[in-house]
Scaffold this motif. Structure first.
Motif, PDB file in Angstrom:
ATOM      1  N   PHE A 240       0.859  -1.178   0.000  1.00 57.94           N
ATOM      2  CA  PHE A 240       0.000   0.000   0.000  1.00 57.94           C
ATOM      3  C   PHE A 240       0.903   1.237   0.000  1.00 57.94           C
ATOM      4  O   PHE A 240       1.483   1.598   1.017  1.00 57.94           O
ATOM      5  CB  PHE A 240      -0.913  -0.003   1.223  1.00 57.94           C
ATOM      6  CG  PHE A 240      -1.972  -1.082   1.191  1.00 57.94           C
ATOM      7  CD1 PHE A 240      -3.259  -0.780   0.760  1.00 57.94           C
ATOM      8  CD2 PHE A 240      -1.675  -2.391   1.571  1.00 57.94           C
ATOM      9  CE1 PHE A 240      -4.238  -1.772   0.720  1.00 57.94           C
ATOM     10  CE2 PHE A 240      -2.653  -3.382   1.531  1.00 57.94           C
ATOM     11  CZ  PHE A 240      -3.933  -3.072   1.097  1.00 57.94           C
ATOM     12  N   LEU A 241       0.999   1.886  -1.145  1.00 60.43           N
ATOM     13  CA  LEU A 241       1.946   2.988  -1.309  1.00 60.43           C
ATOM     14  C   LEU A 241       1.415   4.328  -0.833  1.00 60.43           C
ATOM     15  O   LEU A 241       2.187   5.272  -0.658  1.00 60.43           O
ATOM     16  CB  LEU A 241       2.361   3.108  -2.784  1.00 60.43           C
ATOM     17  CG  LEU A 241       3.138   1.930  -3.355  1.00 60.43           C
ATOM     18  CD1 LEU A 241       3.408   2.143  -4.842  1.00 60.43           C
ATOM     19  CD2 LEU A 241       4.453   1.741  -2.608  1.00 60.43           C
ATOM     20  N   GLY A 242       0.107   4.446  -0.633  1.00 62.96           N
ATOM     21  CA  GLY A 242      -0.470   5.721  -0.221  1.00 62.96           C
ATOM     22  C   GLY A 242      -0.452   6.727  -1.358  1.00 62.96           C
ATOM     23  O   GLY A 242      -0.323   6.382  -2.535  1.00 62.96           O
ATOM     24  N   LEU A 243      -0.584   7.998  -0.995  1.00 58.55           N
ATOM     25  CA  LEU A 243      -0.552   9.057  -2.000  1.00 58.55           C
ATOM     26  C   LEU A 243       0.870   9.257  -2.494  1.00 58.55           C
ATOM     27  O   LEU A 243       1.818   9.308  -1.695  1.00 58.55           O
ATOM     28  CB  LEU A 243      -1.078  10.361  -1.406  1.00 58.55           C
ATOM     29  CG  LEU A 243      -2.569  10.411  -1.085  1.00 58.55           C
ATOM     30  CD1 LEU A 243      -2.915  11.728  -0.400  1.00 58.55           C
ATOM     31  CD2 LEU A 243      -3.394  10.245  -2.342  1.00 58.55           C
ATOM     32  N   ARG A 244       1.036   9.411  -3.784  1.00 59.91           N
ATOM     33  CA  ARG A 244       2.364   9.607  -4.377  1.00 59.91           C
ATOM     34  C   ARG A 244       2.298  10.723  -5.412  1.00 59.91           C
ATOM     35  O   ARG A 244       1.309  10.879  -6.131  1.00 59.91           O
ATOM     36  CB  ARG A 244       2.831   8.315  -5.060  1.00 59.91           C
ATOM     37  CG  ARG A 244       2.978   7.122  -4.153  1.00 59.91           C
ATOM     38  CD  ARG A 244       4.266   7.128  -3.389  1.00 59.91           C
ATOM     39  NE  ARG A 244       5.428   7.073  -4.229  1.00 59.91           N
ATOM     40  CZ  ARG A 244       6.538   6.391  -3.963  1.00 59.91           C
ATOM     41  NH1 ARG A 244       6.611   5.673  -2.857  1.00 59.91           N
ATOM     42  NH2 ARG A 244       7.586   6.409  -4.777  1.00 59.91           N
ATOM     43  N   ASN A 245       3.389  11.479  -5.486  1.00 64.53           N
ATOM     44  CA  ASN A 245       3.505  12.523  -6.500  1.00 64.53           C
ATOM     45  C   ASN A 245       4.202  12.027  -7.760  1.00 64.53           C
ATOM     46  O   ASN A 245       4.327  12.769  -8.737  1.00 64.53           O
ATOM     47  CB  ASN A 245       4.309  13.713  -5.945  1.00 64.53           C
ATOM     48  CG  ASN A 245       3.581  14.414  -4.820  1.00 64.53           C
ATOM     49  OD1 ASN A 245       2.362  14.490  -4.831  1.00 64.53           O
ATOM     50  ND2 ASN A 245       4.331  14.907  -3.848  1.00 64.53           N
ATOM     51  N   ASP A 246       4.654  10.780  -7.730  1.00 65.24           N
ATOM     52  CA  ASP A 246       5.444  10.243  -8.839  1.00 65.24           C
ATOM     53  C   ASP A 246       4.742   9.069  -9.519  1.00 65.24           C
ATOM     54  O   ASP A 246       5.376   8.057  -9.847  1.00 65.24           O
ATOM     55  CB  ASP A 246       6.828   9.815  -8.340  1.00 65.24           C
ATOM     56  CG  ASP A 246       6.754   8.764  -7.234  1.00 65.24           C
ATOM     57  OD1 ASP A 246       5.660   8.576  -6.656  1.00 65.24           O
ATOM     58  OD2 ASP A 246       7.791   8.119  -6.967  1.00 65.24           O
ATOM     59  N   VAL A 247       3.436   9.206  -9.747  1.00 66.22           N
ATOM     60  CA  VAL A 247       2.672   8.127 -10.372  1.00 66.22           C
ATOM     61  C   VAL A 247       3.254   7.717 -11.725  1.00 66.22           C
ATOM     62  O   VAL A 247       3.356   6.511 -12.018  1.00 66.22           O
ATOM     63  CB  VAL A 247       1.184   8.513 -10.510  1.00 66.22           C
ATOM     64  CG1 VAL A 247       0.422   7.495 -11.365  1.00 66.22           C
ATOM     65  CG2 VAL A 247       0.541   8.606  -9.125  1.00 66.22           C
ATOM     66  N   PRO A 248       3.675   8.651 -12.592  1.00 67.46           N
ATOM     67  CA  PRO A 248       4.277   8.225 -13.865  1.00 67.46           C
ATOM     68  C   PRO A 248       5.484   7.309 -13.661  1.00 67.46           C
ATOM     69  O   PRO A 248       5.667   6.335 -14.406  1.00 67.46           O
ATOM     70  CB  PRO A 248       4.679   9.543 -14.527  1.00 67.46           C
ATOM     71  CG  PRO A 248       3.739  10.550 -13.958  1.00 67.46           C
ATOM     72  CD  PRO A 248       3.565  10.135 -12.526  1.00 67.46           C
ATOM     73  N   ASN A 249       6.291   7.599 -12.637  1.00 65.25           N
ATOM     74  CA  ASN A 249       7.482   6.799 -12.362  1.00 65.25           C
ATOM     75  C   ASN A 249       7.116   5.417 -11.815  1.00 65.25           C
ATOM     76  O   ASN A 249       7.761   4.415 -12.134  1.00 65.25           O
ATOM     77  CB  ASN A 249       8.386   7.531 -11.369  1.00 65.25           C
ATOM     78  CG  ASN A 249       8.648   8.960 -11.781  1.00 65.25           C
ATOM     79  OD1 ASN A 249       7.910   9.862 -11.386  1.00 65.25           O
ATOM     80  ND2 ASN A 249       9.671   9.188 -12.579  1.00 65.25           N
ATOM     81  N   ILE A 250       6.067   5.375 -10.991  1.00 62.14           N
ATOM     82  CA  ILE A 250       5.595   4.094 -10.461  1.00 62.14           C
ATOM     83  C   ILE A 250       5.059   3.221 -11.588  1.00 62.14           C
ATOM     84  O   ILE A 250       5.338   2.017 -11.659  1.00 62.14           O
ATOM     85  CB  ILE A 250       4.517   4.327  -9.389  1.00 62.14           C
ATOM     86  CG1 ILE A 250       5.151   4.983  -8.156  1.00 62.14           C
ATOM     87  CG2 ILE A 250       3.844   3.010  -9.001  1.00 62.14           C
ATOM     88  CD1 ILE A 250       4.153   5.414  -7.112  1.00 62.14           C
ATOM     89  N   LEU A 251       4.304   3.808 -12.497  1.00 61.81           N
ATOM     90  CA  LEU A 251       3.778   3.049 -13.626  1.00 61.81           C
ATOM     91  C   LEU A 251       4.907   2.522 -14.504  1.00 61.81           C
ATOM     92  O   LEU A 251       4.846   1.395 -14.997  1.00 61.81           O
ATOM     93  CB  LEU A 251       2.827   3.923 -14.446  1.00 61.81           C
ATOM     94  CG  LEU A 251       1.530   4.338 -13.736  1.00 61.81           C
ATOM     95  CD1 LEU A 251       0.730   5.299 -14.602  1.00 61.81           C
ATOM     96  CD2 LEU A 251       0.694   3.117 -13.378  1.00 61.81           C
ATOM     97  N   LYS A 252       5.932   3.324 -14.701  1.00 61.32           N
ATOM     98  CA  LYS A 252       7.077   2.903 -15.507  1.00 61.32           C
ATOM     99  C   LYS A 252       7.797   1.707 -14.883  1.00 61.32           C
ATOM    100  O   LYS A 252       8.380   0.879 -15.592  1.00 61.32           O
ATOM    101  CB  LYS A 252       8.062   4.065 -15.679  1.00 61.32           C
ATOM    102  CG  LYS A 252       7.750   4.991 -16.826  1.00 61.32           C
ATOM    103  CD  LYS A 252       7.954   4.304 -18.176  1.00 61.32           C
ATOM    104  CE  LYS A 252       7.782   5.252 -19.331  1.00 61.32           C
ATOM    105  NZ  LYS A 252       7.974   4.601 -20.638  1.00 61.32           N
ATOM    106  N   ALA A 253       7.781   1.618 -13.557  1.00 60.14           N
ATOM    107  CA  ALA A 253       8.449   0.515 -12.863  1.00 60.14           C
ATOM    108  C   ALA A 253       7.584  -0.742 -12.800  1.00 60.14           C
ATOM    109  O   ALA A 253       8.030  -1.785 -12.334  1.00 60.14           O
ATOM    110  CB  ALA A 253       8.818   0.959 -11.442  1.00 60.14           C
ATOM    111  N   SER A 254       6.330  -0.634 -13.274  1.00 60.84           N
ATOM    112  CA  SER A 254       5.385  -1.748 -13.203  1.00 60.84           C
ATOM    113  C   SER A 254       5.457  -2.620 -14.451  1.00 60.84           C
ATOM    114  O   SER A 254       6.006  -2.217 -15.482  1.00 60.84           O
ATOM    115  CB  SER A 254       3.961  -1.205 -13.039  1.00 60.84           C
ATOM    116  OG  SER A 254       3.876  -0.311 -11.940  1.00 60.84           O
ATOM    117  N   ASP A 255       4.886  -3.793 -14.359  1.00 62.32           N
ATOM    118  CA  ASP A 255       4.798  -4.686 -15.524  1.00 62.32           C
ATOM    119  C   ASP A 255       3.421  -4.616 -16.178  1.00 62.32           C
ATOM    120  O   ASP A 255       3.306  -4.613 -17.405  1.00 62.32           O
ATOM    121  CB  ASP A 255       5.097  -6.127 -15.097  1.00 62.32           C
ATOM    122  CG  ASP A 255       6.544  -6.305 -14.687  1.00 62.32           C
ATOM    123  OD1 ASP A 255       7.428  -6.179 -15.551  1.00 62.32           O
ATOM    124  OD2 ASP A 255       6.786  -6.544 -13.489  1.00 62.32           O
TER     125      ASP A 255
END
Length: 354
Positions: A240-255
């Motif tokens: 559970f990551l909570g609120l993040r300001n770096d959603v584009p970066n999180i999506l890039k790290a996802s599969d």
């Protein structure tokens, strides 16, 4: 041309996030300000202030349906040429406030359901919409849902799909503070009944341990979802990551990006995933299905078994994975925020000239 946007608050949500991205671009074509029924200093609030948007707060945390909001809105509206409301409380109180204002009023319909399913509210809703010069619907599904209730008395409507900064998501680097261990499945959205994170948690429990889930957001179902993860013995695989300001970066790290929502007026988070170059798997519900169909995979609503099979199938098939990435990015490009800004600006000019 002075335009006032009105929304209940700037907590996490699709409409709220949209305004954070949208209003700074809109002010290039007109003078735009924002009114809040509840003015808590959230992250979204701070981001808009940093971008130079003037914010009028009617209270810190007063109930959004408090009648004082009507008087505050009616008084403030006198300073603007156009007032644009979002979300139910603001739409209803905006309709009342319009009785005391010479401004032109318009609203955006963000949902395909909720109050539209309450039969006794239909007369109120018909009157409410009659007070608006124009209604913008974020998808054909929201337009159809509204017209089913309002019928022939519906005001002039236009479908303008939500948009994002495509380049921002496409060019992002993977988040560096998150350990990527295994296959990462990500879902972005408020932790609420509407978004149905429970289904993706159940799907993860049916997959091998190499599959991990990142949930971005916050909301009222947090403890329920954490309890479900513990019950299914996947609490060590659900982050559970909570609120993040770096959603584009999180999506890039996802599969893979999943949207397992019960209800969606549009599906902005799905567009974000496609723009980041990730395969999208989404529930087959109105609004969301229109965005994802033929560019991602759809699974039956609440069907965790099928969702698990779809996730594993995409991750194990390189050809399918690449095909979905390519189709998804082409689809995402149709929803660039510049198109949305142009559409809203043209409607404002038309309303203003009447």
């Amino acid at each position: 041309m002075k335009v006032l946007h009105v929304i209940t608050n700037l907590e996490t949500g699709g409409a709220e996030k949209l305004l954070v991205d949208f209003l700074p671009l809109l002010k290039q074509d007109c003078q735009v300000e924002l009114a809040l029924f509840q003015g808590q200093k959230t992250e979204f609030y701070k981001r808009l202030k940093d971008k130079g948007i003037t914010i009028h707060s009617f209270s810190e945390n007063r109930n959004v349906y408090h009648l004082k909001n009507v008087f505050c809105l009616a008084k403030l509206a006198r300073k603007f040429d156009i007032v644009h409301t979002h979300n139910t409380a603001c739409q209803i109180y905006g309709a009342i406030a319009s009785l005391f204002s010479k401004a032109k009023w318009c609203t955006t319909e963000h949902t395909t359901t909720s109050r539209h399913r309450v039969w006794w509210f239909a007369p109120v809703e018909k009157w409410m919409y009659s007070r608006y010069t124009h209604v913008i619907c974020i998808s054909e599904a929201t337009q159809q849902s509204m017209q089913e209730v309002v019928g022939k008395s519906a005001p002039e409507t236009t479908v303008i799909c939500n948009g994002i900064n495509i380049k921002k998501y496409h060019d992002a680097f993977p988040a560096s503070d998150l350990k990527k261990d295994g296959k990462i499945i990500t879902m972005v959205g408020r932790w609420s009944y509407q978004k149905d994170q429970a289904t993706i948690i159940r799907a993860i429990a049916k997959l091998p341990k190499v599959y991990k889930l990142w949930l971005v957001g916050y909301g009222e179902t947090e403890e329920v979802l954490k309890a479900l993860a513990r019950k299914l013995c996947v609490n060590d695989r659900v982050l559970f990551l909570g609120l993040r300001n770096d959603v584009p970066n999180i999506l890039k790290a996802s599969d893979v990006v999943v949207q397992s929502s019960h209800i969606e007026g549009f599906g902005l988070a799905a567009v974000e995933g496609m723009a980041a170059g990730k395969p999208i798997i989404a529930s087959d519900v109105e609004g969301l299905a229109q965005v994802v169909k033929d560019a991602g995979l759809l699974f039956p609503h609440e069907d965790a078994d099928t969702l698990a099979l779809e996730i594993e199938g995409v991750c194990m098939n390189e050809v399918l994975y690449s095909e979905l990435v390519e189709k998804g990015y082409v689809r995402a490009a149709q929803y660039d925020i510049s198109t949305m800004v142009e559409g809203y600006t043209n409607i404002y000019k038309t309303i203003f000239s009447k």
